[in-house]
Motif scaffolding. Structure first.
Motif, PDB file in Angstrom:
ATOM      1  N   HIS A 146     -28.818  41.556  -3.793  1.00  0.00           N
ATOM      2  CA  HIS A 146     -28.624  42.780  -4.577  1.00  0.00           C
ATOM      3  C   HIS A 146     -27.169  43.241  -4.441  1.00  0.00           C
ATOM      4  O   HIS A 146     -26.553  43.077  -3.384  1.00  0.00           O
ATOM      5  CB  HIS A 146     -29.542  43.903  -4.086  1.00  0.00           C
ATOM      6  CG  HIS A 146     -30.998  43.564  -4.122  1.00  0.00           C
ATOM      7  ND1 HIS A 146     -31.807  43.862  -5.196  1.00  0.00           N
ATOM      8  CD2 HIS A 146     -31.799  42.951  -3.200  1.00  0.00           C
ATOM      9  CE1 HIS A 146     -33.038  43.459  -4.942  1.00  0.00           C
ATOM     10  NE2 HIS A 146     -33.058  42.900  -3.740  1.00  0.00           N
ATOM     11  N   THR A 147     -26.650  43.847  -5.498  1.00  0.00           N
ATOM     12  CA  THR A 147     -25.320  44.448  -5.461  1.00  0.00           C
ATOM     13  C   THR A 147     -25.433  45.924  -5.849  1.00  0.00           C
ATOM     14  O   THR A 147     -26.491  46.387  -6.278  1.00  0.00           O
ATOM     15  CB  THR A 147     -24.352  43.747  -6.430  1.00  0.00           C
ATOM     16  OG1 THR A 147     -24.783  44.014  -7.786  1.00  0.00           O
ATOM     17  CG2 THR A 147     -24.314  42.243  -6.197  1.00  0.00           C
ATOM     18  N   ASP A 148     -24.328  46.643  -5.703  1.00  0.00           N
ATOM     19  CA  ASP A 148     -24.280  47.989  -6.283  1.00  0.00           C
ATOM     20  C   ASP A 148     -23.779  47.862  -7.727  1.00  0.00           C
ATOM     21  O   ASP A 148     -23.658  46.749  -8.255  1.00  0.00           O
ATOM     22  CB  ASP A 148     -23.397  48.916  -5.444  1.00  0.00           C
ATOM     23  CG  ASP A 148     -21.985  48.376  -5.260  1.00  0.00           C
ATOM     24  OD1 ASP A 148     -21.520  47.593  -6.115  1.00  0.00           O
ATOM     25  OD2 ASP A 148     -21.329  48.744  -4.263  1.00  0.00           O
ATOM     26  N   SER A 149     -23.481  48.965  -8.366  1.00  0.00           N
ATOM     27  CA  SER A 149     -23.138  48.920  -9.792  1.00  0.00           C
ATOM     28  C   SER A 149     -21.655  48.698 -10.060  1.00  0.00           C
ATOM     29  O   SER A 149     -21.236  48.650 -11.214  1.00  0.00           O
ATOM     30  CB  SER A 149     -23.589  50.217 -10.474  1.00  0.00           C
ATOM     31  OG  SER A 149     -22.943  51.332  -9.897  1.00  0.00           O
TER      32      SER A 149
ATOM     33  N   LEU B  42     -31.653  50.234  -4.013  1.00  0.00           N
ATOM     34  CA  LEU B  42     -32.423  50.865  -2.958  1.00  0.00           C
ATOM     35  C   LEU B  42     -32.382  52.382  -3.098  1.00  0.00           C
ATOM     36  O   LEU B  42     -33.352  53.073  -2.790  1.00  0.00           O
ATOM     37  CB  LEU B  42     -31.857  50.442  -1.592  1.00  0.00           C
ATOM     38  CG  LEU B  42     -32.716  50.672  -0.356  1.00  0.00           C
ATOM     39  CD1 LEU B  42     -34.039  49.923  -0.451  1.00  0.00           C
ATOM     40  CD2 LEU B  42     -31.963  50.241   0.904  1.00  0.00           C
ATOM     41  N   PHE B  43     -31.238  52.892  -3.595  1.00  0.00           N
ATOM     42  CA  PHE B  43     -31.062  54.328  -3.828  1.00  0.00           C
ATOM     43  C   PHE B  43     -30.814  54.530  -5.321  1.00  0.00           C
ATOM     44  O   PHE B  43     -29.683  54.411  -5.802  1.00  0.00           O
ATOM     45  CB  PHE B  43     -29.904  54.868  -2.989  1.00  0.00           C
ATOM     46  CG  PHE B  43     -30.122  54.720  -1.510  1.00  0.00           C
ATOM     47  CD1 PHE B  43     -30.768  55.710  -0.794  1.00  0.00           C
ATOM     48  CD2 PHE B  43     -29.706  53.571  -0.850  1.00  0.00           C
ATOM     49  CE1 PHE B  43     -30.990  55.568   0.573  1.00  0.00           C
ATOM     50  CE2 PHE B  43     -29.922  53.425   0.513  1.00  0.00           C
ATOM     51  CZ  PHE B  43     -30.563  54.421   1.221  1.00  0.00           C
ATOM     52  N   THR B  44     -31.878  54.804  -6.034  1.00  0.00           N
ATOM     53  CA  THR B  44     -31.808  54.856  -7.492  1.00  0.00           C
ATOM     54  C   THR B  44     -30.938  55.996  -8.010  1.00  0.00           C
ATOM     55  O   THR B  44     -30.375  55.907  -9.091  1.00  0.00           O
ATOM     56  CB  THR B  44     -33.225  54.997  -8.074  1.00  0.00           C
ATOM     57  OG1 THR B  44     -33.865  56.155  -7.491  1.00  0.00           O
ATOM     58  CG2 THR B  44     -34.059  53.763  -7.756  1.00  0.00           C
ATOM     59  N   ASP B  45     -30.831  57.076  -7.239  1.00  0.00           N
ATOM     60  CA  ASP B  45     -30.037  58.212  -7.696  1.00  0.00           C
ATOM     61  C   ASP B  45     -28.544  58.037  -7.432  1.00  0.00           C
ATOM     62  O   ASP B  45     -27.733  58.854  -7.857  1.00  0.00           O
ATOM     63  CB  ASP B  45     -30.521  59.501  -7.032  1.00  0.00           C
ATOM     64  CG  ASP B  45     -30.463  59.420  -5.509  1.00  0.00           C
ATOM     65  OD1 ASP B  45     -30.438  58.277  -4.989  1.00  0.00           O
ATOM     66  OD2 ASP B  45     -30.434  60.470  -4.851  1.00  0.00           O
ATOM     67  N   SER B  46     -28.178  56.959  -6.739  1.00  0.00           N
ATOM     68  CA  SER B  46     -26.770  56.698  -6.429  1.00  0.00           C
ATOM     69  C   SER B  46     -26.503  55.201  -6.538  1.00  0.00           C
ATOM     70  O   SER B  46     -26.423  54.490  -5.533  1.00  0.00           O
ATOM     71  CB  SER B  46     -26.433  57.209  -5.025  1.00  0.00           C
ATOM     72  OG  SER B  46     -25.064  57.018  -4.734  1.00  0.00           O
ATOM     73  N   PRO B  47     -26.383  54.680  -7.755  1.00  0.00           N
ATOM     74  CA  PRO B  47     -26.271  53.228  -7.952  1.00  0.00           C
ATOM     75  C   PRO B  47     -25.029  52.604  -7.331  1.00  0.00           C
ATOM     76  O   PRO B  47     -24.993  51.394  -7.121  1.00  0.00           O
ATOM     77  CB  PRO B  47     -26.262  53.067  -9.473  1.00  0.00           C
ATOM     78  CG  PRO B  47     -25.859  54.399 -10.005  1.00  0.00           C
ATOM     79  CD  PRO B  47     -26.380  55.410  -9.035  1.00  0.00           C
TER      80      PRO B  47
END
Length: 271
Positions: free
Chosen positions: A184-187, A235-240
């Motif tokens: 997984h990566t961040d946005s 993992l933290f949908t409110d902070s991609p």
């Protein structure tokens, strides 16, 4: 001379001063020695692997001075410290259940991995999440600012990531359950190359983890899925863009006993 008087002074020595003057030092020395032994014991306990701690705990849990009087603690040392003839299955059998397809439960495996992480990776334990999911036990190895599993935009494992995978591999080598590995990566976009996006990066990182686990002894046949999710499953949908969204997930699969039972019943043929 006739007027001179002879004075005789009698001094009674009781010895009280001598005894009180030094006895406290002996007591204090005993206290300091006992404290040193206690802290040495605590240090040794933290250095012992979870398997060996389980053996020791099991030994003393079942110990009876009336049944085993006159025997030495060292008689059981080969069993407790995993010398030839013993396996890790026995170490956890009483505390966590039996490792294997039909023995260990997801809850027992979760507890064993958490204990190993706490003992061996205490300084980075907050970067390892172990939880039970529908498929089985999921281990999340997450990034945080200043402590990453991969260099920025790279699929090369850092030494810290290798250390974590080594501990995890040691704890899941004793079971035969199949594994999923996810990247997984961040946005954020880390590459100026339009042909190499977070999809490729997450898949490459998952494969890097797979190769390292295989190097550490995990049988390739146990790994049934390696996939990259890019930033589509944060993992933290409110902070991609949270760095903790950058992670490697290892899912240890447990069969659904209800479904397995239904299949077994359906396969029974009556004459």
């Amino acid at each position: 001379m006739k007027d001179s008087k002879i004075i005789i002074k009698k001094v009674k020595k009781t010895g009280e001063g001598e005894r009180h003057g030094g006895s406290w030092k002996v007591a204090y020395a005993d206290f300091v020695t006992a404290m040193m032994a206690f802290f040495l014991l605590l240090w040794l306990v933290t250095m012992v692997s979870p398997e060996k701690r389980a053996r020791i705990a099991t030994y003393f849990k079942e110990f009876s001075i009336f049944e085993k009087g006159g025997t030495s603690f060292m008689d059981k040392s080969s069993e407790m410290f995993n010398e030839p003839g013993e396996t890790s299955d026995k170490a956890f059998s009483d505390n966590y259940g039996t490792f294997g397809d039909n023995g260990i439960t997801p809850e027992a495996l979760q507890q064993a991995i958490k204990e190993a992480v706490e003992t061996l990776l205490g300084d980075i334990k907050d970067q390892i999440l172990v939880r039970i999911v529908k498929e089985g036990v999921k281990i999340e190895i997450i990034d945080k600012n200043g402590s990453s599993m991969f260099p920025s935009g790279s699929a090369e494992l850092t030494p810290k990531a290798g250390e974590i995978l080594k501990v995890l591999a040691d704890n899941i080598n004793n079971i035969n359950n199949k594994l999923f590995i996810e990247g997984h990566t961040d946005s954020y976009s880390y590459s100026s190359n339009s042909n190499y996006s977070n999809w490729e990066l997450s898949a490459d990182r998952a494969n890097a983890a797979r190769r390292d686990l295989e190097r550490l002894g995990i049988a390739p046949a146990r790994i049934v899925r390696v996939v990259g999710y890019a930033d589509k499953s944060p993992l933290f949908t409110d902070s991609p863009r949270d760095p903790r969204n950058r992670r490697i997930s290892i899912v240890i699969l447990f069969p659904d006993k209800k479904k397995a039972g239904k299949k077994q019943v359906a396969s029974i043929q009556y004459p």
